[in-house]
Design a protein around this motif. Sequence first.
Motif, mmCIF file in Angstrom:
data_model
loop_
_atom_site.group_PDB
_atom_site.id
_atom_site.type_symbol
_atom_site.label_atom_id
_atom_site.label_comp_id
_atom_site.label_asym_id
_atom_site.label_seq_id
_atom_site.Cartn_x
_atom_site.Cartn_y
_atom_site.Cartn_z
ATOM 1 N N THR A 49 37.367 43.760 38.600
ATOM 2 C CA THR A 49 37.204 44.881 39.232
ATOM 3 C C THR A 49 35.984 44.880 40.092
ATOM 4 O OG1 THR A 49 38.624 46.054 37.513
ATOM 5 C CG2 THR A 49 37.289 47.439 38.763
ATOM 6 N N ALA A 50 34.851 44.496 39.690
ATOM 7 C CA ALA A 50 33.921 44.244 40.406
ATOM 8 C C ALA A 50 33.508 43.315 41.383
ATOM 9 C CB ALA A 50 32.376 44.105 39.325
ATOM 10 N N GLY A 51 34.616 42.313 41.450
ATOM 11 C CA GLY A 51 34.459 41.297 42.437
ATOM 12 C C GLY A 51 34.606 39.991 42.280
ATOM 13 N N VAL A 52 34.850 39.438 41.050
ATOM 14 C CA VAL A 52 34.905 38.195 40.477
ATOM 15 C C VAL A 52 36.341 37.750 40.845
ATOM 16 C CG1 VAL A 52 34.900 36.545 38.865
ATOM 17 C CG2 VAL A 52 33.007 38.290 38.914
ATOM 18 N N ASP A 53 36.567 36.742 41.667
ATOM 19 C CA ASP A 53 37.995 36.588 41.993
ATOM 20 C C ASP A 53 38.831 35.786 40.965
ATOM 21 O OD1 ASP A 53 37.730 37.361 44.735
ATOM 22 O OD2 ASP A 53 36.116 35.858 44.766
ATOM 23 N N GLY B 211 42.224 35.434 43.653
ATOM 24 C CA GLY B 211 42.274 34.470 42.660
ATOM 25 C C GLY B 211 43.639 34.038 42.646
ATOM 26 N N ARG B 212 44.466 34.548 43.075
ATOM 27 C CA ARG B 212 45.989 33.976 43.094
ATOM 28 C C ARG B 212 45.923 32.675 43.869
ATOM 29 N NH1 ARG B 212 50.870 37.800 43.547
ATOM 30 N NH2 ARG B 212 50.878 37.815 41.481
ATOM 31 N N ARG B 213 45.279 32.978 45.119
ATOM 32 C CA ARG B 213 45.149 31.948 46.183
ATOM 33 C C ARG B 213 44.460 30.821 45.626
ATOM 34 N NH1 ARG B 213 42.041 34.758 50.911
ATOM 35 N NH2 ARG B 213 42.232 32.372 51.796
ATOM 36 N N LEU B 214 43.224 31.104 44.790
ATOM 37 C CA LEU B 214 42.566 29.737 44.127
ATOM 38 C C LEU B 214 43.369 29.145 43.253
ATOM 39 C CD1 LEU B 214 39.260 31.618 43.548
ATOM 40 C CD2 LEU B 214 39.506 29.816 45.188
ATOM 41 N N LEU B 215 44.508 29.764 42.371
ATOM 42 C CA LEU B 215 44.859 29.207 41.607
ATOM 43 C C LEU B 215 45.940 28.191 42.130
ATOM 44 C CD1 LEU B 215 45.885 32.146 38.963
ATOM 45 C CD2 LEU B 215 44.764 30.022 38.574
ATOM 46 N N ARG B 216 46.445 28.478 43.213
ATOM 47 C CA ARG B 216 47.030 27.492 43.990
ATOM 48 C C ARG B 216 46.527 26.389 44.135
ATOM 49 N NH1 ARG B 216 48.724 32.086 47.368
ATOM 50 N NH2 ARG B 216 50.563 33.234 46.524
ATOM 51 N N THR C 199 49.387 38.577 25.361
ATOM 52 C CA THR C 199 48.734 39.332 26.283
ATOM 53 C C THR C 199 48.377 38.144 27.299
ATOM 54 O OG1 THR C 199 47.195 40.226 24.549
ATOM 55 C CG2 THR C 199 46.291 40.144 26.741
ATOM 56 N N SER C 200 48.902 38.707 28.561
ATOM 57 C CA SER C 200 49.137 38.106 29.788
ATOM 58 C C SER C 200 47.565 38.162 30.652
ATOM 59 C CB SER C 200 50.147 38.585 30.716
ATOM 60 O OG SER C 200 51.217 38.361 30.119
ATOM 61 N N PRO C 201 47.481 37.436 31.405
ATOM 62 C CA PRO C 201 46.038 37.637 32.173
ATOM 63 C C PRO C 201 46.027 38.789 33.023
ATOM 64 C CG PRO C 201 46.829 35.351 32.609
ATOM 65 C CD PRO C 201 47.950 36.058 31.814
ATOM 66 N N HIS C 202 44.904 39.397 33.197
ATOM 67 C CA HIS C 202 45.067 40.919 33.953
ATOM 68 C C HIS C 202 45.054 40.301 35.328
ATOM 69 C CE1 HIS C 202 43.646 44.734 35.000
ATOM 70 N NE2 HIS C 202 42.711 44.127 36.030
ATOM 71 N N TYR C 203 45.860 40.976 36.143
ATOM 72 C CA TYR C 203 45.935 40.994 37.652
ATOM 73 C C TYR C 203 45.552 42.048 38.199
ATOM 74 C CZ TYR C 203 47.922 40.254 42.223
ATOM 75 O OH TYR C 203 48.088 40.067 43.631
ATOM 76 N N LEU C 204 44.539 41.879 39.339
ATOM 77 C CA LEU C 204 44.146 43.188 40.022
ATOM 78 C C LEU C 204 44.718 43.114 41.509
ATOM 79 C CD1 LEU C 204 42.389 45.702 40.311
ATOM 80 C CD2 LEU C 204 40.580 44.127 40.990
ATOM 81 N N ALA C 205 45.617 43.941 41.832
ATOM 82 C CA ALA C 205 46.555 43.642 42.875
ATOM 83 C C ALA C 205 45.835 44.028 44.467
ATOM 84 C CB ALA C 205 47.872 44.602 42.870
ATOM 85 N N ASN C 206 44.589 44.696 44.116
ATOM 86 C CA ASN C 206 44.192 45.144 45.542
ATOM 87 C C ASN C 206 42.579 45.386 45.081
ATOM 88 O OD1 ASN C 206 43.878 47.753 44.236
ATOM 89 N ND2 ASN C 206 45.771 48.635 44.969
#
Length: 418
Positions: A62-66, A343-348, A411-418
């Motif tokens: 939420t604070a900006g870590v990807d 982070g989703r892009r990084l995971l790829r 528990t699934s990883p938390h995903y921040l959509a925006n």
Amino acid sequence: MHTAVGLIVEYNPFHNGHLWHLTEAKRIAGAEFAIAIMSGNFLQRGEPAIVDKWSRAAMAVTAGVDLVIELPTVFAVRSAQYFATGGIQLLSRLGMVSHICFGAESADLAALTAAARALSASTTGSTIRQKMKTGRTYAASLALTLAETTGIDPGVIHSPNNILAIEYLRAIFTCAPQLIPLVIERCAANYHDTVITSTIASATAIRAAIAQNSLLLPDSSAWQSLPAATAAQINALIATGRAPVTFDAFSNIVLAKLRTMQLNELAALPDVTEGLHNKISDSARKASTLQELLSFIKSKRYPLTRLQRMMIHALLGTTKTTLAGFDQAGPLYARILAFNQNGRRLLRVIDRYSTVPVITKTARFLTSKQQQNNELTRLQDMLAYDIKATDIYVLGQPNCQWRAGGQDYQTSPHYLAN
């Protein structure tokens, strides 16, 4: 390939000082993204995190870590050398991190590098051990040894963050020479400050405020020392009885475990040396609380953090032999706790370049039935300790409705959509 700066963190909890460090790390690295390797539910000082790992990871994103990846428990609850090495190895194994940025009381990278190289010298370890035999702590022995051999000011060594910085550099020399180290000087608050005096405060002081088990008020100093979203998230956890989690909540569990362990089992615990197992056994029978137990055992030779780590190892069932095997292997997976769109892009990218598997669903790598048998692969065995750590950790949450086991499977990883 994208550029990413790596951070090795605990975020206990994420506060304004961490936000400043994150912003500066990306700026001086010139990096598009930030990846945090974060301790899970038990921490380097041998304490439970004040809020659970998924919540702390969500605060960071939420604070900006990807992207937030869990540092396996078998490296997280360790002395500075092994904590740092595990974190550096995991960053390196992702295959796409260019820089590592860490905070220290001294931002003199040349001095820290000289200390790291001196510490890696073949004779330094034996000199430190000789000084420890006189009753000095590891940190004091390290500082004195380096002062004698290199002329480095002992004050550079005595702070916990400087010690970690030196260990990060040592690990980079041996495990990840491609990583570019960056150091940022801590600002405003000192590591051990217990009072909040500005909007950047020590995590120690912030945890003390949260541990009062009352909601943080928007006009309080504790609220002002946190990003607003973090403060709101902590209040939500307090309101539902999921926080705060303190070591005192494990008092009876620790005493019960120690009282039922045989002397040879106590002697096998990591960091237990020189007959300390006898003192632990006797003290566990005399003490009525965890704090009383620690006060009976604590000495110059065995500082509080080292003893606390022993207590966590006792709960987890880790031994010297177990950890030695894991140290030889290094982290064997990248377990995702939280991520945003970047982070989703990084995971790829990580999926393409990582030398270790990425875990988003625990059951794909280890099932509860597999966990119960003794024929696990090294990866599964390492992962099982993360699961066990959570199963024990939740017993410290204030509201009993949150104490069921198996949360790592659910528990699934938390995903921040925006």
